[in-house]
Design an enzyme around this catalytic site. Structure first.
Site, PDB file in Angstrom:
ATOM      1  N   ASP A  81       9.312   2.513  -0.075  1.00  0.00           N
ATOM      2  CA  ASP A  81       8.273   3.201   0.678  1.00  0.00           C
ATOM      3  C   ASP A  81       8.486   2.868   2.147  1.00  0.00           C
ATOM      4  OD1 ASP A  81       6.024   4.016   2.024  1.00  0.00           O
ATOM      5  OD2 ASP A  81       4.644   3.511   0.400  1.00  0.00           O
ATOM      6  N   LYS A 119       4.437   9.340   8.897  1.00  0.00           N
ATOM      7  CA  LYS A 119       4.255   8.808  10.260  1.00  0.00           C
ATOM      8  C   LYS A 119       5.314   9.320  11.245  1.00  0.00           C
ATOM      9  CE  LYS A 119       1.826   4.819   8.354  1.00  0.00           C
ATOM     10  NZ  LYS A 119       0.406   5.002   8.581  1.00  0.00           N
ATOM     11  N   TYR A 128       0.866  -1.186   0.000  1.00  0.00           N
ATOM     12  CA  TYR A 128       0.000   0.000   0.000  1.00  0.00           C
ATOM     13  C   TYR A 128       0.893   1.223   0.000  1.00  0.00           C
ATOM     14  CZ  TYR A 128      -3.465   3.414   1.601  1.00  0.00           C
ATOM     15  OH  TYR A 128      -4.291   4.509   1.717  1.00  0.00           O
TER      16      TYR A 128
END
Ligand code: HOZ
Length: 430
Positions: free
Chosen positions: A237, A265, A142
């Site tokens: 990622d 994050k 994702y």
């Protein structure tokens, strides 16, 4: 009716599904979400005053625990100086320098506001740099919700069982080539056939949005060498793994350097932040130096920079956080593996350092197809039990558990006891 239930009833009137991100909806576990009122350390408190030991940590950012005093103080001081200027600030320079110091291969970095934006921008930079269009993406990984990445994506897309989102024109995904995670030979064949067309390979170095799936020996290495050989850009990622697996993220943990890396994050310390960075030669294609356009009113926002800098500075200066997370990860996930063996549960525990998950399936989980075999009904029973006992897990089989630096041995042992009780009582049904 609880206060959370009342709030949810109200929320669905004004917010699609009552939530601002589908992964919060509790839909796949057949419950209504708990509305969180506050959080400190490793605990959340909901609107009804229930306290939960939190294994989500806001889906990763809260590596030092909730309401960390250092981060709070930095934010408060920044707020007093003003909330946003839409102009260059010293804290952006400090942030960029620190990221470049901590992360291998990153020589320049551009701040954005979310992981989605970081990926969208990194992909554009890779295309601009190579002059090619095709992007290789792995099933179950994702990379946020930009159009080109919503093809067999993990996370909420996988939970909802909609591998391709409506509203994404075919044209936006026709340059996205799907590959199978850990299928080294498959990627090799793909490059043999189409290497000259491939602008970039984007990968989560640890798949953490289809549950947790580890890269097998040679997988990331092969991606690295194929990209080098064919002049394609390797994008890691690291929105989840960045500054979590090690100071230098997965690049350091696995000893492999990417060309571009995306972050989110942890670098925001709980504020909305993303970043992408990498080799200078690639990053200099970005405007205003180069011709790849990317911009943002709130990019590098001073309050967000203050929060992120406080958290990253602490991590940079305290390597014991990472040894602690390894140790606690071993205790928690090792304990879950031991429990499965002891109770003869046919389940899988995948883990690396502080990230892990329990898959309700029999065979090893190496990719999206394996993960999809999980019994989500069984997951639901387990999730509900844990929540009732005060343990807050991600409400989906296809998400990770996150440990923070403030989870204690005692709390982890208690969590294991709660799991053990549940599986012991219900094991006849497996
Ligand atoms: N990417 C995170 C889940 N794997 C959470 C972000 C979200 O979708 O809300």
């Amino acid at each position: 009716m609880t206060r959370s239930e009342k709030l949810f009833e109200e929320a669905v009137k004004f917010i699609p599904g009552g939530v601002n991100s589908p992964v919060r909806a509790f839909g796949s576990v057949g419950m209504t979400p708990r509305f969180i009122a506050s959080a400190t350390g490793a605990y959340l408190q909901d609107a009804d005053g229930n306290r939960y030991l939190d294994y989500i940590g806001s889906w990763g950012p809260m590596i030092l625990g909730h309401a960390n005093p250092l981060v709070l103080e930095a934010v408060q001081r920044a707020c007093e100086r003003g909330l946003s200027f839409g102009a260059a600030t010293e804290s952006e320079v400090d942030m960029a320098r620190l990221i470049c110091e901590m992360a291998p291969s990153v020589e320049m970095v551009r701040m954005v506001n979310s992981g989605t934006e970081a990926v969208m921008s990194a992909v554009r930079a890779a295309r601009g740099y190579t002059g090619r269009d095709k992007i290789v993406k792995f099933e179950g990984c994702y990379h946020g919700h930009s159009d080109a990445m919503l093809v067999k994506a993990g996370s909420g897309v996988m939970t909802a069982g909609v591998p391709d989102s409506a509203g994404v024109p075919t044209g936006c995904t026709e340059d996205t080539i799907l590959a199978v995670y850990n299928d080294t030979a498959g990627v090799q064949q793909l490059f043999d056939a189409r290497g000259q067309e491939i602008a970039a390979v984007i990968v989560e170095p640890v798949g953490a949005n289809m549950g947790v799936v580890l890269p097998e020996e040679g997988f990331l290495e092969t991606l690295r060498s194929l990209c080098t050989k064919h002049g394609s850009v390797l994008i890691f990622d690291e929105v989840i793994t960045g500054f979590r697996l090690a100071k230098g993220g997965a690049q350091e943990y696995f000893g492999i350097e990417a060309d571009l890396v995306t972050y989110g994050k942890i670098i925001g310390g709980g504020m909305p932040v993303g970043a992408y960075g990498g080799r200078k030669a690639i990053m200099e294609v970005v405007a205003p130096v180069g011709s790849v356009y990317q911009a943002g009113t709130l990019s590098g926002n001073p309050v967000a920079m203050a929060a992120g800098l406080a958290q990253l500075t602490y991590l940079n200066e305290h390597p014991e956080v990472y040894t602690g997370l390894e140790k606690m990860g071993e205790l928690l996930y090792g304990g879950m593996k031991a429990m499965c063996e002891e109770l003869s549960l046919p389940y899988q525990v995948n883990h690396v350092s502080s990230l892990g998950c329990l898959f309700f399936t029999e065979g090893p989980v190496r990719n999206y197809t394996d993960a999809k075999k999980s019994d989500t009904e069984a997951f639901r029973g387990y999730f509900c039990h844990m929540l009732e006992q005060g343990v807050y897990l991600a409400p989906s089989q296809f998400e990770a558990m996150f440990l923070s630096a403030v989870h204690t041995e005692e709390e982890i042992r208690k969590t294991l006891d709660i799991m053990h009780d549940y599986f012991e009582k219900t094991k006849e049904s497996y």
